[in-house]
Each structure stands twice: as structure tokens, then as C-alpha cells.
Design an enzyme around this catalytic site. Structure first.
Site, PDB file in Angstrom:
ATOM      1  CB  SER A   1      12.336  -2.417   0.739  1.00 24.32           C
ATOM      2  OG  SER A   1      12.120  -2.467   2.122  1.00 24.32           O
TER       3      SER A   1
ATOM      4  CE1 TYR B   1       6.893  -4.764  -0.578  1.00 26.27           C
ATOM      5  CE2 TYR B   1       8.228  -4.793   1.415  1.00 26.27           C
ATOM      6  CZ  TYR B   1       7.803  -4.148   0.275  1.00 26.27           C
ATOM      7  OH  TYR B   1       8.291  -2.908  -0.036  1.00 26.27           O
TER       8      TYR B   1
ATOM      9  CE  LYS C   1       9.304  -3.704  -3.115  1.00 20.41           C
ATOM     10  NZ  LYS C   1       8.985  -2.919  -4.281  1.00 20.41           N
TER      11      LYS C   1
HETATM   12  P1  NAD Z   1       1.643   2.620  -2.426  1.00 19.92           P
HETATM   13  O1  NAD Z   1       0.838   1.391  -2.236  1.00 19.92           O
HETATM   14  O2  NAD Z   1       1.116   3.895  -1.899  1.00 19.92           O
HETATM   15  O3  NAD Z   1       1.969   2.819  -3.986  1.00 19.92           O
HETATM   16  C1  NAD Z   1       2.123   1.725  -4.867  1.00 19.92           C
HETATM   17  C2  NAD Z   1       1.192   1.979  -6.042  1.00 19.92           C
HETATM   18  O4  NAD Z   1       1.316   0.910  -6.970  1.00 19.92           O
HETATM   19  C3  NAD Z   1      -0.282   2.057  -5.640  1.00 19.92           C
HETATM   20  O5  NAD Z   1      -0.824   3.267  -6.145  1.00 19.92           O
HETATM   21  C4  NAD Z   1      -0.918   0.835  -6.304  1.00 19.92           C
HETATM   22  O6  NAD Z   1      -2.241   1.085  -6.702  1.00 19.92           O
HETATM   23  C5  NAD Z   1       0.019   0.615  -7.472  1.00 19.92           C
HETATM   24  N1  NAD Z   1       0.100  -0.760  -7.997  1.00 19.92           N
HETATM   25  C6  NAD Z   1       0.301  -1.918  -7.310  1.00 19.92           C
HETATM   26  N2  NAD Z   1       0.357  -2.946  -8.153  1.00 19.92           N
HETATM   27  C7  NAD Z   1       0.189  -2.441  -9.411  1.00 19.92           C
HETATM   28  C8  NAD Z   1       0.164  -3.007 -10.700  1.00 19.92           C
HETATM   29  N3  NAD Z   1       0.306  -4.328 -10.917  1.00 19.92           N
HETATM   30  N4  NAD Z   1      -0.029  -2.187 -11.762  1.00 19.92           N
HETATM   31  C9  NAD Z   1      -0.178  -0.863 -11.589  1.00 19.92           C
HETATM   32  N5  NAD Z   1      -0.158  -0.267 -10.389  1.00 19.92           N
HETATM   33  C10 NAD Z   1       0.026  -1.048  -9.310  1.00 19.92           C
HETATM   34  O7  NAD Z   1       3.098   2.320  -1.839  1.00 19.92           O
HETATM   35  P2  NAD Z   1       4.316   3.310  -1.607  1.00 19.92           P
HETATM   36  O8  NAD Z   1       4.546   3.408  -0.153  1.00 19.92           O
HETATM   37  O9  NAD Z   1       4.183   4.539  -2.424  1.00 19.92           O
HETATM   38  O10 NAD Z   1       5.488   2.392  -2.192  1.00 19.92           O
HETATM   39  C11 NAD Z   1       5.981   2.534  -3.503  1.00 19.92           C
HETATM   40  C12 NAD Z   1       7.020   1.461  -3.743  1.00 19.92           C
HETATM   41  O11 NAD Z   1       8.062   1.589  -2.778  1.00 19.92           O
HETATM   42  C13 NAD Z   1       6.486   0.032  -3.592  1.00 19.92           C
HETATM   43  O12 NAD Z   1       7.107  -0.787  -4.560  1.00 19.92           O
HETATM   44  C14 NAD Z   1       6.931  -0.364  -2.206  1.00 19.92           C
HETATM   45  O13 NAD Z   1       7.090  -1.764  -2.082  1.00 19.92           O
HETATM   46  C15 NAD Z   1       8.261   0.359  -2.101  1.00 19.92           C
HETATM   47  N6  NAD Z   1       8.674   0.624  -0.719  1.00 19.92           N
HETATM   48  C16 NAD Z   1       7.788   1.249   0.126  1.00 19.92           C
HETATM   49  C17 NAD Z   1       8.160   1.473   1.453  1.00 19.92           C
HETATM   50  C18 NAD Z   1       7.185   2.097   2.425  1.00 19.92           C
HETATM   51  O14 NAD Z   1       7.357   1.895   3.625  1.00 19.92           O
HETATM   52  N7  NAD Z   1       6.199   2.875   1.983  1.00 19.92           N
HETATM   53  C19 NAD Z   1       9.433   1.098   1.884  1.00 19.92           C
HETATM   54  C20 NAD Z   1      10.313   0.497   0.991  1.00 19.92           C
HETATM   55  C21 NAD Z   1       9.920   0.260  -0.320  1.00 19.92           C
HETATM   56  C1  WQD Z   2       8.464   0.653  12.819  1.00 20.32           C
HETATM   57  C2  WQD Z   2       8.687   0.383  14.315  1.00 20.32           C
HETATM   58  C3  WQD Z   2       7.572  -1.599  15.101  1.00 20.32           C
HETATM   59  C4  WQD Z   2       3.504  -0.121  14.486  1.00 20.32           C
HETATM   60  C5  WQD Z   2       7.996  -1.879   7.352  1.00 20.32           C
HETATM   61  C6  WQD Z   2       8.293  -2.997   6.398  1.00 20.32           C
HETATM   62  C7  WQD Z   2       9.474  -2.657   5.542  1.00 20.32           C
HETATM   63  C8  WQD Z   2       9.293  -1.296   4.857  1.00 20.32           C
HETATM   64  C9  WQD Z   2       8.865  -0.233   5.811  1.00 20.32           C
HETATM   65  C10 WQD Z   2       8.449  -1.638   2.655  1.00 20.32           C
HETATM   66  C11 WQD Z   2       8.950  -1.091  14.627  1.00 20.32           C
HETATM   67  C12 WQD Z   2       7.003  -0.372  15.760  1.00 20.32           C
HETATM   68  C13 WQD Z   2       4.869  -0.226  14.545  1.00 20.32           C
HETATM   69  C14 WQD Z   2       2.764  -0.090  15.698  1.00 20.32           C
HETATM   70  C15 WQD Z   2       4.825  -0.250  16.910  1.00 20.32           C
HETATM   71  N1  WQD Z   2       8.255  -1.349   3.870  1.00 20.32           N
HETATM   72  N2  WQD Z   2       5.528  -0.291  15.726  1.00 20.32           N
HETATM   73  N3  WQD Z   2       3.473  -0.152  16.871  1.00 20.32           N
HETATM   74  O1  WQD Z   2       8.438  -2.780  10.332  1.00 20.32           O
HETATM   75  O2  WQD Z   2      10.363  -1.114  10.239  1.00 20.32           O
HETATM   76  O3  WQD Z   2       9.136  -1.680   8.182  1.00 20.32           O
HETATM   77  O4  WQD Z   2       7.753  -0.674   6.600  1.00 20.32           O
HETATM   78  O5  WQD Z   2       9.430  -2.021   2.104  1.00 20.32           O
HETATM   79  O6  WQD Z   2       9.608  -3.689   4.616  1.00 20.32           O
HETATM   80  O7  WQD Z   2       8.566  -4.175   7.144  1.00 20.32           O
HETATM   81  O8  WQD Z   2       8.003  -0.306   9.879  1.00 20.32           O
HETATM   82  O9  WQD Z   2       6.401   1.362  10.670  1.00 20.32           O
HETATM   83  O10 WQD Z   2       5.752  -1.075  10.736  1.00 20.32           O
HETATM   84  O11 WQD Z   2       7.459  -0.245  12.331  1.00 20.32           O
HETATM   85  O12 WQD Z   2       5.412  -0.324  17.999  1.00 20.32           O
HETATM   86  O13 WQD Z   2       1.525  -0.042  15.716  1.00 20.32           O
HETATM   87  O14 WQD Z   2       7.477   0.719  15.015  1.00 20.32           O
HETATM   88  O15 WQD Z   2       7.651  -2.665  16.001  1.00 20.32           O
HETATM   89  O16 WQD Z   2       9.867  -1.129  15.682  1.00 20.32           O
HETATM   90  P1  WQD Z   2       9.017  -1.564   9.743  1.00 20.32           P
HETATM   91  P2  WQD Z   2       6.800  -0.042  10.871  1.00 20.32           P
END
Ligand code: NAD
Ligand code: WQD
Length: 338
Positions: free
Chosen positions: A124, A149, A153
Site C-alpha cells: 500500500s 495497519y 504492510k
Molecule cells: P477486502 O477486505 O475486501 O479483502 C481482503 C480479504 O481477505 C477479505 O475477503 C477477507 O475476508 C480476507 N482475509 C482477511 N484475513 C484473512 C485470513 N487470515 N485468511 C483468509 N482470508 C482473510 O480488502 P481489499 O480492499 O480487497 O484489499 C486486499 C488487499 O489489498 C489487503 O491486503 C489490503 O490491505 C490491500 N490494500 C487495500 C487497499 C484498499 O484501499 N482497498 C489499499 C492498499 C492495499
Molecule cells: C481519501 C480522502 C480523506 C472519507 C486509506 C488508507 C490507506 C489505503 C487506502 C489500504 C482523504 C477524505 C474520506 C470521508 C473525507 N488503504 N475523506 N471524508 O485515507 O487516502 O487511504 O485507504 O492500504 O492505507 O489510509 O483514503 O478514502 O479514507 O480518504 O473527506 O468521509 O478523502 O480525508 O483526504 P486514504 P480515504
């Protein structure tokens, strides 16, 4: 070729499953359904014509993983499984560290036993913390995380890099996602957050569909073009395609490589609200609220390395992202629960 998607029932994993099936890969999903629904498997089939093989397994459970690996002939793993809510990670840090790190350790052990040497990891942009400059290149400093979190990562990146240093056969690709939004254009799969969404786009779509009253914009006094926070929003289907490129890369290389998956463009919260209203014709009432603790002003990628080495660039624009997020929300007002 058979690809294991841990966490494949989740938001990004399900879109990647569709993409990979479309490219002719066999897909096996392992998920404990902690943050997802088994219904997603039928939805994947509705889009792609093929239902992935599914195991309801916790990735921290080595024995269950071993049994699965002995049945399936896996060529590469994409490790999506993990808990991902920043706020929750501050309330239950031990559970986050255990789940997100134990799962990677178990997976690496079992992969090695089964001679599976390719792993793509969902990292991330959070590993960059508050960046010194934007756009952010992969060479920017990492490990200035501000929540458990983010640390999971970062620590997983270190663990995987060390594993590849010790094992010349191992290929590790670390993908640093920016802000994934949008949904498959069919509206059959999308993001289905439980409870009140933390992230901007699902919050906007739930306001638009009438489930929430108004959006709170967290601060309008940042040093950005309109004072609201700037992020690099990327369509989840582009992200899914990035994984397909990463698999091809991993199969041909050894060692560790890291790539940003972003668009290289930053949009503010107000830009997103305006684009959403224009793309959908639906008004999004909002108010300006206090800054959210831990937020930074600007975060967007330099995705040139992914373009040059993976041959991957994001194709979808902001209108596509808003339209597809809305299409999913409109058709599934209660996500997979509806
Ligand atoms: P999500 O929660 O929709 O998907 C993650 C899945 O992992 C879920 O289906 C959950 O049930 C499963 N899971 C969690 N722990 C588990 C375990 N111990 N064993 C088996 N399954 C397990 O999230 P997503 O948005 O699809 O994210 C996928 C990956 O990408 C995650 O690792 C997340 O941290 C990373 N990521 C997400 C974002 C985002 O904003 N969505 C951004 C950057 C990185
Ligand atoms: C985006 C912008 C908020 C909600 C998060 C995690 C990051 C990654 C992606 C996993 C910011 C603003 C948001 C609301 C708002 N996840 N906002 N009102 O914080 O960039 O990233 O998700 O790895 O680790 O931190 O994403 O969508 O929460 O916010 O004004 O109700 O929207 O302040 O500027 P963020 P976000």
C-alpha cells in the site's frame, strides 16, 4: 497455469479473479470470509463464465493451507488476505499484527514446502507515510507508518524481501496500491464495506443512494489546490490488470521488485464530489468538518516504473471510476447482503 488468490473473495481479489479467468488462468480462492461474502463466487461466475475453486481457510492455519496446496497444483500466489481498516487497527493492533503477518509467514512456509516460488503481495502507499515530495516514486523512503495497519504492510515487505534474499528461487513482487475505487462495469461485483464506510468513494455512493445523510469533508485548509486532501484514485479493474502483468513479470524474474499501482494523477475530495455529480447526475450533500487525525495533504504516485517494466498503465479515468462505483451501489444498495 493455476493462481492462488488469498483473500480472493474481497474487493480487489474478486476483480483480479475475473481478470485472470478472462486471460485463461485457473483461479483458486482461499478466504476466511472475515470481510467478504461467499456470494461473490457466483458473481464472478456470472461475469466470467467460470466459478473459481474455493476453500474457506484462514491463511494463518498452516495445516489447512498444506492440505489445499497438496490438492491444487499452484504456480503463483497473489496474497490479498489481510485486515485493512486503519482505525480498527489502532483499536485491535495485536489482531492486525497476528492476522496480517502470521498469514504471510504461514504462506511462505507452505509455498516453500510445495516448491511454489512466485508471490505477489498487496502492499500500500501507506508504507510511504507522509511523503517528502509528490509524485511518489518507489525509491522514496518507507517505514514512516502512522498506524498498526501500515506497519503490517511495511513489515510484510521486509519479510518477503528477506525471504527472497535467502532463497534464490523465490520471486517476490510488492505492489503498492494507491486509492482503489470503482467496480466491474457489470455492477455484479464491487466494494461492500461492513458498517459505515471509512473510505471516501463508498461514503459518497452511500450518501448518493440515501443510506447516509451527507458527506463530511475532513478539512479544507490543507496546502492543496482547493484546501481538501489530494489522493491518487485508481479504478479497481486497472488494479486487477496490474496483477496480471505482475504475474507475467514474476514468472520470468527472481528476487524482489516493487511497483506503484496508481495513475500518477492527484484529485482532491472536492474534485471527486464534483466528478461524481457530473458522471451520475446525483447530488452529494456535504459539509466541511475537522481534519481526520493521521491524514496527510497529498499522496499520489509516479507510476512510470510500472509502465516501463510491467508494461502496465491505468486506462480508466475519474468519470469511469465514479460511474462504475455508482452503478455497483445502485444495483446493490446493501452490497452482497441485499
Ligand atoms: P477486502 O477486505 O475486501 O479483502 C481482503 C480479504 O481477505 C477479505 O475477503 C477477507 O475476508 C480476507 N482475509 C482477511 N484475513 C484473512 C485470513 N487470515 N485468511 C483468509 N482470508 C482473510 O480488502 P481489499 O480492499 O480487497 O484489499 C486486499 C488487499 O489489498 C489487503 O491486503 C489490503 O490491505 C490491500 N490494500 C487495500 C487497499 C484498499 O484501499 N482497498 C489499499 C492498499 C492495499
Ligand atoms: C481519501 C480522502 C480523506 C472519507 C486509506 C488508507 C490507506 C489505503 C487506502 C489500504 C482523504 C477524505 C474520506 C470521508 C473525507 N488503504 N475523506 N471524508 O485515507 O487516502 O487511504 O485507504 O492500504 O492505507 O489510509 O483514503 O478514502 O479514507 O480518504 O473527506 O468521509 O478523502 O480525508 O483526504 P486514504 P480515504
Amino acid at each position: 497455469m493455476k493462481i492462488l488468490l488469498t483473500g480472493g473473495a474481497g474487493y480487489i481479489g474478486s476483480h483480479t479473479a475475473v481478470e485472470l479467468i478472462g486471460l485463461g488462468y485457473d483461479v483458486v480462492i482461499v478466504d476466511n470470509l472475515r470481510n467478504s461474502s461467499e456470494k461473490v463466487l457466483d458473481r464472478i461466475e456470472m461475469i466470467s463464465g467460470k466459478k473459481p475453486v474455493f476453500y474457506k481457510i484462514d491463511c494463518c492455519d498452516r495445516t489447512a493451507l498444506e492440505q489445499m496446496f497438496s490438492k491444487e497444483n499452484i504456480d503463483a500466489v497473489i496474497h490479498f488476505a489481510g485486515l485493512k481498516a486503519v482505525g480498527e487497527s489502532c483499536s485491535i493492533p495485536i489482531e492486525y499484527y497476528r492476522n496480517n503477518i502470521d498469514s504471510t509467514l504461514a504462506l511462505l512456509d507452505v509455498m516453500k514446502k510445495n516448491n511454489v516460488n512466485n508471490i505477489i503481495f498487496s502492499s500500500s502507499a501507506t508504507v510511504y507515510g507522509a511523503p517528502d515530495t509528490v509524485p511518489i516514486k518507489e525509491t522514496a523512503p518507507v517505514g514512516r507508518c502512522t498506524n498498526p495497519y501500515g506497519w503490517t504492510k511495511y513489515m510484510n515487505e521486509v519479510i518477503l524481501t528477506d525471504a527472497a534474499k535467502a532463497d534464490p528461487e523465490l520471486s517476490v513482487v510488492l505492489l503498492r496500491y494507491f486509492n482503489p475505487v470503482g467496480a466491474h462495469k457489470s455492477g455484479f461485483i464491487g466494494e461492500s464495506p461492513s458498517g459505515i464506510p471509512n473510505n471516501l468513494m463508498p461514503y459518497i455512493t452511500q450518501v448518493a443512494v440515501g443510506k447516509l445523510k451527507q458527506l463530511s469533508i475532513f478539512g479544507n485548509d490543507y496546502n492543496t489546490h482547493d484546501g481538501t486532501g489530494v489522493r491518487d484514485y485508481i479504478h479497481v479493474v486497472d488494479l486487477a490488470k496490474g496483477h496480471a502483468s505482475a504475474i507475467e513479470y514474476a514468472m520470468k524474474h527472481k528476487g524482489t521488485e516493487v511497483f506503484n499501482l496508481g495513475t500518477s494523477v492527484g484529485y482532491s475530495v472536492l474534485d471527486i464530489v464534483k466528478a461524481f455529480e457530473e458522471a451520475t447526475g446525483v447530488k452529494v450533500p456535504y459539509r466541511i468538518a475537522e481534519r481526520r487525525p493521521g491524514d496527510i495533504a497529498e499522496c499520489y504516485s509516479d507510476a512510470q516504473k510500472s509502465k516501463e517494466i510491467l508494461g502496465w498503465t491505468a486506462q480508466y479515468n475519474l468519470v469511469d471510476m465514479c460511474r462504475d462505483s455508482w452503478n455497483w451501489q445502485r444495483k446493490n444498495p446493501n452490497g452482497y447482503e441485499g
